[in-house]
Motif scaffolding. Structure first.
Motif, PDB file in Angstrom:
ATOM      1  N   LEU A 240       0.735  -1.244  -0.034  1.00 25.41           N
ATOM      2  CA  LEU A 240       0.073   0.151   0.090  1.00 25.41           C
ATOM      3  C   LEU A 240       0.811   1.214   0.097  1.00 25.41           C
ATOM      4  N   LEU A 241       1.800   1.268   0.848  1.00 20.37           N
ATOM      5  CA  LEU A 241       2.702   2.385   1.148  1.00 20.37           C
ATOM      6  C   LEU A 241       3.665   2.565  -0.494  1.00 20.37           C
ATOM      7  N   ARG A 242       3.939   1.600  -0.879  1.00 21.72           N
ATOM      8  CA  ARG A 242       4.559   1.397  -2.253  1.00 21.72           C
ATOM      9  C   ARG A 242       3.842   2.256  -3.388  1.00 21.72           C
ATOM     10  N   SER A 243       2.518   1.712  -3.391  1.00 20.92           N
ATOM     11  CA  SER A 243       1.641   2.063  -4.384  1.00 20.92           C
ATOM     12  C   SER A 243       1.356   3.942  -4.112  1.00 20.92           C
ATOM     13  N   LEU A 244       1.232   4.290  -3.082  1.00 19.34           N
ATOM     14  CA  LEU A 244       1.116   5.618  -2.478  1.00 19.34           C
ATOM     15  C   LEU A 244       2.341   6.521  -3.190  1.00 19.34           C
ATOM     16  N   TYR A 245       3.318   5.979  -2.805  1.00 19.12           N
ATOM     17  CA  TYR A 245       4.619   6.500  -3.424  1.00 19.12           C
ATOM     18  C   TYR A 245       4.699   6.799  -4.850  1.00 19.12           C
ATOM     19  N   GLU A 246       4.627   5.534  -5.482  1.00 17.68           N
ATOM     20  CA  GLU A 246       4.480   5.603  -6.736  1.00 17.68           C
ATOM     21  C   GLU A 246       3.625   6.433  -7.566  1.00 17.68           C
ATOM     22  N   MET A 247       2.409   6.600  -6.869  1.00 18.41           N
ATOM     23  CA  MET A 247       1.168   7.196  -7.449  1.00 18.41           C
ATOM     24  C   MET A 247       1.510   8.759  -7.318  1.00 18.41           C
ATOM     25  N   ASP A 248       2.186   9.139  -6.078  1.00 22.95           N
ATOM     26  CA  ASP A 248       2.506  10.587  -5.868  1.00 22.95           C
ATOM     27  C   ASP A 248       3.764  10.680  -6.760  1.00 22.95           C
ATOM     28  N   ASN A 249       4.674   9.707  -7.180  1.00 26.60           N
ATOM     29  CA  ASN A 249       5.657  10.183  -7.987  1.00 26.60           C
ATOM     30  C   ASN A 249       5.140  10.502  -9.551  1.00 26.60           C
ATOM     31  N   GLU A 250       4.130   9.657  -9.880  1.00 27.07           N
ATOM     32  CA  GLU A 250       3.668   9.764 -11.187  1.00 27.07           C
ATOM     33  C   GLU A 250       2.870  10.990 -11.327  1.00 27.07           C
ATOM     34  N   ARG A 251       2.202  11.800 -10.411  1.00 27.55           N
ATOM     35  CA  ARG A 251       1.648  13.014 -10.361  1.00 27.55           C
ATOM     36  C   ARG A 251       2.522  14.082 -10.568  1.00 27.55           C
ATOM     37  N   THR A 252       3.637  13.721  -9.745  1.00 25.66           N
ATOM     38  CA  THR A 252       4.501  15.042  -9.607  1.00 25.66           C
ATOM     39  C   THR A 252       5.259  14.964 -11.227  1.00 25.66           C
ATOM     40  N   ASN A 253       5.719  13.840 -11.629  1.00 23.13           N
ATOM     41  CA  ASN A 253       6.437  14.030 -12.787  1.00 23.13           C
ATOM     42  C   ASN A 253       5.579  14.512 -13.923  1.00 23.13           C
ATOM     43  N   TYR A 254       4.154  14.207 -14.061  1.00 24.54           N
ATOM     44  CA  TYR A 254       3.257  14.656 -14.895  1.00 24.54           C
ATOM     45  C   TYR A 254       3.242  16.066 -14.782  1.00 24.54           C
ATOM     46  N   GLN A 255       3.158  16.759 -13.628  1.00 27.27           N
ATOM     47  CA  GLN A 255       3.018  18.205 -13.573  1.00 27.27           C
ATOM     48  C   GLN A 255       4.504  18.735 -13.965  1.00 27.27           C
TER      49      GLN A 255
END
Length: 247
Positions: free
Chosen positions: A94-109
């Motif tokens: 779960l924590l891994r998914s949160l980190y990866e999702m957060d990184n994807e959002r940041t990289n998109y911006q």
């Protein structure tokens, strides 16, 4: 002043770096709570600052100065978070998914911010090149080093294209004045010779109490939270110093 991060669940953690989240929380799950530069300022995380820079770039009719330090900080934080993901145990899915999702959002911006700048750079290449040449050495850089390299190569390629497709097929073209054959000094019909429309209207929201300015013989004074529709030119200095946010 003491600096804290507050997580999504309300937990707090003190940190030494005012823009960096504690190791247990993803980037956008944290909000910096530090002493602002003025009583009206609201402290923002680097991710929020990046989003604000992206929206400003989207809405402004001109190319804004490159947010070099902010981009470097965000890239560094993303790299740290990616390394943190690699260290997580398989049971922390779960924590891994949160980190990866957060990184994807940041990289998109981040990609969107840089892509928006690139679109303006290709659209107003000649104008930006001239502005670069006239820039004050002490002023905030308009372009990053990669953008400067791209602009130079882009203009050189376009000049080579014009030379090959236009001037090479004309007899005695070399006798024409150099100023006529160069794209940088060509007539206004050149598709690269586009200038920003500073009279374009934009929506903006005041982040702090702004200094007064005159618009159509009227004095305008924006207070924190005020949202107005105005031509870009009279509020340009407020956009550049961060007093207002384009929306």
């Amino acid at each position: 002043s003491e600096v804290y991060f507050e997580g999504a669940g309300g937990c707090r953690a003190s940190v030494a770096h005012p823009h960096r989240p504690p190791p247990g929380l993803p980037l956008s799950f944290c909000r910096v709570m530090a002493e602002p530069s003025s009583s009206d300022d609201v402290a923002l995380t680097d991710i929020e600052l990046l989003q604000a820079a992206w929206i400003n770039e989207l809405r402004a009719p001109e190319l804004l100065p490159h947010e070099h330090e902010l981009v470097l900080r965000v890239k560094e934080q993303v790299a740290e978070q990616e390394a943190r993901v690699e260290e997580l145990d398989e049971r922390d899915s779960l924590l891994r998914s949160l980190y990866e999702m957060d990184n994807e959002r940041t990289n998109y911006q981040l990609r969107s911010y840089l892509r928006t700048r690139l679109e303006k750079l290709t659209k107003m290449a000649i104008f930006i090149a001239r502005r670069q040449g006239e820039a004050d050495a002490e002023a905030r850089p308009l372009l990053s080093r990669p953008e400067q390299n791209f602009l130079g190569k882009y203009l050189a390629l376009y000049q080579d294209h014009i030379d090959a497709e236009a001037w090479s097929s004309l007899q005695h073209a070399e006798q024409l004045p150099e100023q006529l054959r160069q794209i940088a000094t060509a007539a206004a019909g050149n598709p690269l010779n586009v200038t920003p429309d500073l009279s374009a209207h934009v929506f903006c929201t005041a982040r702090r109490a702004c200094e007064r300015f005159t618009f159509h013989d009227e004095v305008v004074e924006l207070q924190p939270g005020d949202t107005v529709l105005l031509p870009y030119e009279p509020i340009r200095h407020l956009v550049l110093d961060g007093s207002v946010q384009l929306t």
